[in-house]
Design an enzyme around this catalytic site. Structure first.
Site, short mmCIF file in Angstrom:
data_model
loop_
_atom_site.label_atom_id
_atom_site.label_comp_id
_atom_site.label_asym_id
_atom_site.label_seq_id
_atom_site.Cartn_x
_atom_site.Cartn_y
_atom_site.Cartn_z
N ASP A 1 0.86 -1.18 0.00
CA ASP A 1 0.00 0.00 0.00
C ASP A 1 0.89 1.22 0.00
O ASP A 1 1.97 1.23 0.61
CB ASP A 1 -0.99 -0.01 1.16
CG ASP A 1 -0.34 0.00 2.54
OD1 ASP A 1 -0.14 1.10 3.09
OD2 ASP A 1 -0.05 -1.09 3.06
N GLU B 1 -8.40 4.19 12.24
CA GLU B 1 -7.44 4.05 13.34
C GLU B 1 -7.43 5.36 14.11
O GLU B 1 -7.84 6.40 13.59
CB GLU B 1 -6.05 3.72 12.79
CG GLU B 1 -5.57 4.71 11.72
CD GLU B 1 -4.28 4.28 11.03
OE1 GLU B 1 -3.24 4.27 11.71
OE2 GLU B 1 -4.33 3.97 9.82
#
Length: 277
Positions: free
Chosen positions: A74, A161
């Site tokens: 990623d 997150e």
């Protein structure tokens, strides 16, 4: 995702009051970086596939990342333009790219690298970094507005997150609110892209919000010092982010590297079933 996201948020949120802007404001973009290339051979790391390296390797015990057959990365604007042919030759089988954040940010690396990844035959998708001071429905609309539906692309990803370094949003909603907002975001994207998003998260966020109570979710779990079975006991997982300091041929600087939970054949079946329609 974590390092690039924190840098992106800290640098840009300070420039736009509220880190969400006005609903009718134009997109805020960071600068596409041009990091120097590292040689994976100079950063060999036991426990990782031999074609990859790590600038800060962990001494893996038990089940290591190399145990898995399918790996991907990623990335965001911090990796600049990626040589996808080189990355694919090195064993990169999939990639998620940062696409949007909150309700007014887009990553300039997405358009450049997504089209190049497709041309090189690397399955690719976009991820959205969630901002707790903006409704999930508005964030879903922002992602949909900026990221086209492309048949064959990977499912979109909700990256959720805690972000204590955000200068504009210190909110920490209660667990029930977090899960409700997640369901809203996932439902809206599934309706548009024809496949349910994957959920990326971290050990503390997962525990704080009882994400194990969510059913039918493909989890992408960060665990850079142990196997996910140790950091998320009893949890099912589909993708494992095992380093944030990886070195991959074709990619500038350091990059996150990930593993798929199954064998090559299982990956191909998952991709066929979960790709965008």
């Amino acid at each position: 995702m974590r390092i690039s996201t924190i840098l992106f948020t800290t640098a840009l949120c300070a420039l736009v009051l509220g880190c969400g802007g006005r609903p009718d404001s134009g997109p805020v973009k960071g600068r596409l970086e041009t990091p120097g290339r590292l040689d994976a051979a100079d950063h060999r790391a036991p426990g990782l596939p031999s074609s990859f390296g790590d600038t800060d390797p962990h001494e893996w015990q038990g089940i290591t990342p190399a145990h898995y057959a399918v790996h991907g990365l990623d990335a965001s604007r911090y990796q600049g333009a990626i040589d996808w042919a080189a990355a694919r030759r090195a064993g990169v089988s999939f990639a998620w790219l940062k696409a949007t954040e909150g309700g007014d940010r887009v990553d300039p690396g997405f358009d450049l690298n997504a089209s190049a990844a497709r041309a090189a035959g690397v399955p690719v998708g976009g991820y959205h970094f969630f901002y707790f001071c903006r409704p999930a429905s508005e964030q879903a609309a922002w992602f949909i507005r900026n990221i086209p539906k492309v048949a064959g692309d990977l499912p979109p990803v909700l990256d959720i997150e805690w972000n204590p370094d955000s200068p504009s949003c210190k909110a920490r909603p209660d667990a029930a609110t977090v899960r409700s907002e997640m369901r809203t975001f996932l439902s809206l994207l599934e309706r548009h892209y024809g496949t349910q998003p994957v959920v990326y998260t971290t050990p503390d966020f997962y525990k704080d919000n009882d994400l194990g109570s969510l059913s039918g979710v493909d989890f992408w779990l960060r665990a850079v010092t142990a196997h996910p079975s140790e950091r998320y006991p009893g949890e099912r997982w589909t993708f494992w982010q095992y380093t944030g300091t990886g070195v991959v041929p074709g990619v500038g600087g350091i990059v996150d590297i990930n593993a798929f939970a199954g064998a090559r054949g299982t990956w191909e079946s998952w991709l066929a079933a979960r790709a965008q329609r």
